[in-house]
Scaffold this motif. Structure first.
Motif, PDB file in Angstrom:
ATOM      1  N   ARG A   2      30.437   9.407 -32.431  1.00  0.00           N
ATOM      2  CA  ARG A   2      29.396  10.431 -32.383  1.00  0.00           C
ATOM      3  C   ARG A   2      29.153  10.831 -30.924  1.00  0.00           C
ATOM      4  O   ARG A   2      29.045   9.975 -30.042  1.00  0.00           O
ATOM      5  CB  ARG A   2      28.111   9.901 -33.007  1.00  0.00           C
ATOM      6  CG  ARG A   2      26.940  10.862 -32.876  1.00  0.00           C
ATOM      7  CD  ARG A   2      25.734  10.401 -33.638  1.00  0.00           C
ATOM      8  NE  ARG A   2      24.567  11.244 -33.335  1.00  0.00           N
ATOM      9  CZ  ARG A   2      23.678  11.657 -34.218  1.00  0.00           C
ATOM     10  NH1 ARG A   2      23.826  11.313 -35.494  1.00  0.00           N
ATOM     11  NH2 ARG A   2      22.658  12.409 -33.864  1.00  0.00           N
ATOM     12  N   GLN A  26      36.243  16.767 -36.674  1.00  0.00           N
ATOM     13  CA  GLN A  26      34.940  16.767 -37.339  1.00  0.00           C
ATOM     14  C   GLN A  26      35.089  16.938 -38.853  1.00  0.00           C
ATOM     15  O   GLN A  26      34.394  16.276 -39.625  1.00  0.00           O
ATOM     16  CB  GLN A  26      34.051  17.872 -36.759  1.00  0.00           C
ATOM     17  CG  GLN A  26      33.589  17.609 -35.334  1.00  0.00           C
ATOM     18  CD  GLN A  26      32.362  18.420 -34.991  1.00  0.00           C
ATOM     19  OE1 GLN A  26      31.254  18.089 -35.371  1.00  0.00           O
ATOM     20  NE2 GLN A  26      32.569  19.506 -34.236  1.00  0.00           N
ATOM     21  N   LYS A  29      35.830  13.806 -40.517  1.00  0.00           N
ATOM     22  CA  LYS A  29      34.795  12.788 -40.337  1.00  0.00           C
ATOM     23  C   LYS A  29      35.199  11.727 -39.319  1.00  0.00           C
ATOM     24  O   LYS A  29      34.728  10.585 -39.369  1.00  0.00           O
ATOM     25  CB  LYS A  29      34.445  12.109 -41.668  1.00  0.00           C
ATOM     26  CG  LYS A  29      34.102  13.068 -42.793  1.00  0.00           C
ATOM     27  CD  LYS A  29      32.909  13.949 -42.450  1.00  0.00           C
ATOM     28  CE  LYS A  29      32.542  14.870 -43.617  1.00  0.00           C
ATOM     29  NZ  LYS A  29      31.453  15.812 -43.284  1.00  0.00           N
ATOM     30  N   GLN A  32      31.648  13.278 -34.801  1.00  0.00           N
ATOM     31  CA  GLN A  32      30.409  13.996 -35.120  1.00  0.00           C
ATOM     32  C   GLN A  32      29.798  14.484 -33.809  1.00  0.00           C
ATOM     33  O   GLN A  32      29.560  13.699 -32.898  1.00  0.00           O
ATOM     34  CB  GLN A  32      29.424  13.070 -35.847  1.00  0.00           C
ATOM     35  CG  GLN A  32      28.112  13.737 -36.226  1.00  0.00           C
ATOM     36  CD  GLN A  32      27.167  12.776 -36.934  1.00  0.00           C
ATOM     37  OE1 GLN A  32      27.500  11.610 -37.158  1.00  0.00           O
ATOM     38  NE2 GLN A  32      25.984  13.256 -37.290  1.00  0.00           N
ATOM     39  N   GLU A  34      26.554  16.492 -32.248  1.00  0.00           N
ATOM     40  CA  GLU A  34      25.209  16.972 -32.509  1.00  0.00           C
ATOM     41  C   GLU A  34      24.583  17.461 -31.199  1.00  0.00           C
ATOM     42  O   GLU A  34      24.926  16.992 -30.113  1.00  0.00           O
ATOM     43  CB  GLU A  34      24.336  15.864 -33.109  1.00  0.00           C
ATOM     44  CG  GLU A  34      24.869  15.286 -34.415  1.00  0.00           C
ATOM     45  CD  GLU A  34      24.831  16.275 -35.566  1.00  0.00           C
ATOM     46  OE1 GLU A  34      24.107  17.284 -35.455  1.00  0.00           O
ATOM     47  OE2 GLU A  34      25.513  16.020 -36.577  1.00  0.00           O
TER      48      GLU A  34
END
Length: 259
Positions: A2, A26, A29, A32, A34
């Protein structure tokens, strides 16, 4: 893995991370990304994130509290510990070796500065590392963040369709990459593909590629060779490349036949 990004331009970061290898990572998976906008952590009607620098001078400096609150939200967003990086021309130069180390972490956060920078007290107390992508100044850290995301994201296992691609990248073994060719075998204006690449002899191809990597590094980034201990085979291949290059230069200058 992440990656959280503290930025005043979250759309830019998300859009740049949605394409190509990183976008595919992405979707699979494997990665990630953000974003957290410091303006969302302000408490005034103008959503103020900057102030005049003490001591005078041009520009504005990003305020402590919106950034501190944004980083607190980053830390609370997932259970894994997060390594916070401030993207700054004053940081340590980003290298492929450092990219590999970051790619092995479960979580990193990228803090993107703007204006004249960030209040030094926040950097001292909230940031683990400062990184620079080069000796120049950008308008903000978002482009640098996109570079870090791409470099780190593509190293996530399964992000590349062929895992060998990452192993053969420039800098992956301390050398620049060798030349690459594809169709057509013979181009009308620019000649043909080196015969060794068409031979099917994998040992000879590996030897040619290593020689070209060594030679290209010697020509373009000799500083990298000073940081690398060459084994006997590599020294011999580099000497061979130098001799061939010298003959080519002499032939091009009209000083003798090219061999």
């Amino acid at each position: 893995m992440r990656i959280d990004v503290v930025t005043l331009f979250p759309d830019f970061v998300q859009q740049s991370a949605a394409v190509g290898v990183v976008g595919r990572a992405q979707q699979r998976k494997l990665l990630q990304v953000e974003t957290f906008n410091p303006r969302d952590f302000t408490h005034d009607v103008h959503r103020t994130v900057d102030g005049r620098p003490f001591g005078g001078g041009p520009g504005m400096v990003m305020l402590i509290e919106p950034l501190r609150a944004a980083l607190a939200a980053v830390r609370e967003a997932a259970p894994e510990p997060v390594h916070v990086i401030y993207l700054s021309p004053q940081g340590t130069r980003l290298t492929q070796g450092r990219v590999k180390a970051l790619a092995a972490m479960p979580r990193i956060a990228l803090l993107c500065g703007r204006y004249e920078g960030v209040d030094e007290r926040l950097l001292a107390h909230e940031v683990d590392e400062e990184l620079s992508i080069g000796d120049y100044v950008l308008s903000g850290g978002e482009l640098a963040a996109a570079i870090v995301i791409d470099a780190v994201g593509r190293l996530q296992e399964g992000a590349l369709n062929d895992a060998l691609s990452a192993q053969q990248d420039s800098f992956s073994d301390g050398l620049l990459d060798c030349p690459h060719y594809t169709r057509p075998v013979q181009h009308d204006a620019w000649g043909g593909v080196p015969e060794v690449l068409l031979s099917g002899d994998h040992a000879a191809i590996a030897r040619w590629r290593l020689k070209q990597s060594l030679g290209r590094t010697w020509l373009r980034r000799p500083d990298l060779l000073t940081q690398r201990v060459l084994d006997a085979q590599s020294r011999a291949l580099l000497d061979e490349f130098r001799r061939e290059y010298s003959r080519q230069q002499q032939a091009a200058a009209g000083d003798g036949p090219q061999q």
